[in-house]
Write a protein that holds these residues in place. Structure first.
Motif, mmCIF file in Angstrom:
data_model
loop_
_atom_site.group_PDB
_atom_site.id
_atom_site.type_symbol
_atom_site.label_atom_id
_atom_site.label_comp_id
_atom_site.label_asym_id
_atom_site.label_seq_id
_atom_site.Cartn_x
_atom_site.Cartn_y
_atom_site.Cartn_z
ATOM 1 N N ASP A 57 -0.750 2.170 -7.487
ATOM 2 C CA ASP A 57 0.014 1.951 -6.272
ATOM 3 C C ASP A 57 1.089 2.693 -6.010
ATOM 4 N N TYR A 60 5.568 1.387 -3.193
ATOM 5 C CA TYR A 60 5.678 -0.030 -3.245
ATOM 6 C C TYR A 60 7.169 -0.261 -2.825
ATOM 7 N N THR A 76 3.405 -8.405 -7.170
ATOM 8 C CA THR A 76 2.394 -7.829 -8.200
ATOM 9 C C THR A 76 1.000 -8.734 -8.601
ATOM 10 N N SER A 79 -1.130 -7.515 -6.107
ATOM 11 C CA SER A 79 -1.721 -6.017 -6.567
ATOM 12 C C SER A 79 -3.056 -6.032 -7.424
ATOM 13 N N ALA A 84 -5.244 -2.910 -8.425
ATOM 14 C CA ALA A 84 -4.108 -2.098 -9.060
ATOM 15 C C ALA A 84 -3.349 -2.632 -10.309
ATOM 16 N N VAL A 87 2.288 -0.218 -10.338
ATOM 17 C CA VAL A 87 3.020 -0.001 -9.020
ATOM 18 C C VAL A 87 4.191 0.963 -9.474
ATOM 19 N N HIS A 335 3.454 -1.511 0.123
ATOM 20 C CA HIS A 335 3.743 -2.877 0.217
ATOM 21 C C HIS A 335 5.125 -3.215 0.288
ATOM 22 N N THR A 357 -0.970 -4.294 -0.792
ATOM 23 C CA THR A 357 -1.356 -3.847 -2.139
ATOM 24 C C THR A 357 -2.878 -4.517 -2.369
#
Length: 472
Positions: A57, A60, A76, A79, A84, A87, A335, A357
């Motif tokens: 990702d 962010y 996170t 994510s 993901a 990031v 995000h 995300t």
């Protein structure tokens, strides 16, 4: 030969190769083999599932509206829900984030200390040089500190950002934040790129500030409070003009550039024109999940306020055409955890941005593969391989190859779920995607071979690490 973990029986999707039935074997956190009937100390049954590289990702925001430490832990997690595993977060000095300025030699260690041990994904940062002194740091940041990408916000120049008395200089805590400053950043990035083992680049938020000021003043006089009014206050024309300015300077300096969150048919057209005008320019194009999935007249309230604004269904269709024809290089979430109370009930001072995300694979699979017939290999390129290549992470990230980190999303392509804030595992208490039925969700996510998300639940404590770029 035995391995630590084998993800067995799934359909593995490889960039440039497509789909194949294979087991993925992991040893010491990296992929050790792909093949048939592999055996491991632990076996994860992926029969009937897609086995995809963990998404990268690439757009962010950690710490923009909440603290860095809080966002690192809470966002996170989200994510992992979307598959993901890495990031790349933007950071700048000035208002929001740490609310101060100074050299990155002092501030970057503070940022890294704030998030250390709290990220559920691997992570890195893009930095925005806001002052002349920070521009002078680009060579060291790229050469020694593992920061291979930088950012410039075109709409900060002279903009009344909050719709009140806030001026750009107070907001950015910069000296002269204009096209001359952009030009000097490009020169420094070009110089760093020429001596780097990997790509060093500049990402650009393309909206033209003087036009936004004019159109915002006009729209505020109408008294409208809808997201369509926000789009008209920052219309696609502002993107077209900014893309033209940015790419002209990039061509003059030879700077590799990334055009961020292209939101409209006009923005895509401007990027295409730039490619024709400057065929030698290293130019990459990004769009976001929300610009691919949402139209402003389909949303209620202010939760969907974001920069650039959510556009029309016509623009959504134009962006998908660009994805289909290869004119978009990657898709990211942009995000930024923003609570509903931070939006308020007044359009103009409402904070822009929201989380997404957790939807990075699900939206691309649901809207792209199921609805529009996009090959799953193209989805992998868009959310994993291409951003990894652009930002100095490939082949450690973004692919399932021997020697790569064992970052894996096991996806049930037929699992349908209705989006709610609770499903996304973010601290954010709302989502503009709420109520939408989305088909194609990760059922397990692995970070360097460790299962960190399983059947809707986060597993274990944060294991994410800072990744210095470009990686060897």
């Amino acid at each position: 030969m035995s391995y630590d973990l084998v993800v067995r029986g799934g359909t593995v999707v490889l960039p440039d190769h497509g789909e194949m039935r294979a087991d993925v074997a992991i040893r010491n956190g990296t992929i050790a083999a792909l093949g048939d009937d592999l055996d491991g100390d632990t076996v994860y049954d992926a029969s009937g599932m897609l086995v995809l590289p963990g998404a990268v990702d690439a757009h962010y925001h950690l710490g923009i509206y909440q603290s860095l430490a809080q966002d690192a832990y809470e966002e996170t997690r989200s994510s992992l829900v979307g598959g993901a595993t890495t990031v790349l977060s933007y950071f700048r000095t000035g208002s929001h984030y740490l609310d101060k300025t100074g050299p990155y030699a002092e501030i970057l260690p503070e940022v890294l200390a704030a998030v250390a041990g709290r990220c559920h994904t691997d992570y890195s940062f893009h930095l925005a040089p806001m002052t002349k002194g920070q521009v002078d740091e680009i060579g060291r940041l790229a050469g020694q500190d593992g920061i291979a990408s930088f950012k410039y916000y075109m709409f900060y120049k002279g903009l009344n950002l909050a719709g009140d008395s806030t001026d750009a200089a107070a907001y950015t805590m910069s000296d002269t934040y204009d096209l001359g400053h952009l030009y000097s950043i490009m020169e420094a990035v070009t110089a760093a790129n020429e001596v780097s083992a990997g790509r060093v680049s500049l990402s650009i938020h393309c909206e033209q500030s003087e036009l936004i000021t004019l159109f915002t003043e006009r729209m505020q006089k109408t008294g409208r409070q809808d997201l369509g009014a926000y789009s008209e206050a920052r219309p696609p024309l502002t993107e077209r003009v900014a893309v033209g300015e940015a790419t002209a300077l990039a061509a003059a300096t030879g700077c590799p550039v990334n055009l961020l969150h292209l939101s409209s048919a006009e923005a895509i057209a401007a990027a295409a024109t730039a490619g024709e005008l400057y065929p030698g320019l290293d130019l990459r194009r990004e769009t976001t999940l929300h610009h691919l999935a949402l139209a402003h007249d389909e949303l209620d309230g202010l939760g969907g306020k974001v920069n650039p604004p959510i556009r029309t269904r016509r623009d959504v269709d134009a962006l998908w055409d660009a994805v289909r024809h290869g004119w978009i290089d990657w898709v990211a979430s942009d995000h930024a955890c923003c609570m509903e109370e931070q939006k308020g009930d007044d359009l103009w001072p409402a904070l822009p941005g929201f989380g997404g995300t957790a939807l990075i694979y699900p939206v691309l699979i649901s809207e792209g593969v199921h609805r529009r017939g996009l090959p799953i290999s193209r989805v992998v390129e868009l959310v994993a391989t291409n951003p990894a290549r652009a930002f100095g992470l490939f082949p450690r990230k973004g692919t399932l190859a021997v020697g790569s980190d064992a970052d894996i999303a096991v996806v049930d392509p037929h699992l349908e779920q209705t989006v709610t804030p609770e499903l996304l595992h973010s601290a954010q208490d709302h989502t503009p995607f709420g109520g939408r039925a989305v088909t194609g969700w990760p059922v397990a996510t692995f970070l360097r071979g460790a299962r960190v998300f399983d059947r809707g639940e986060i597993v274990g404590e944060p294991q994410g690490r800072f990744v210095a770029r470009p990686v060897a």
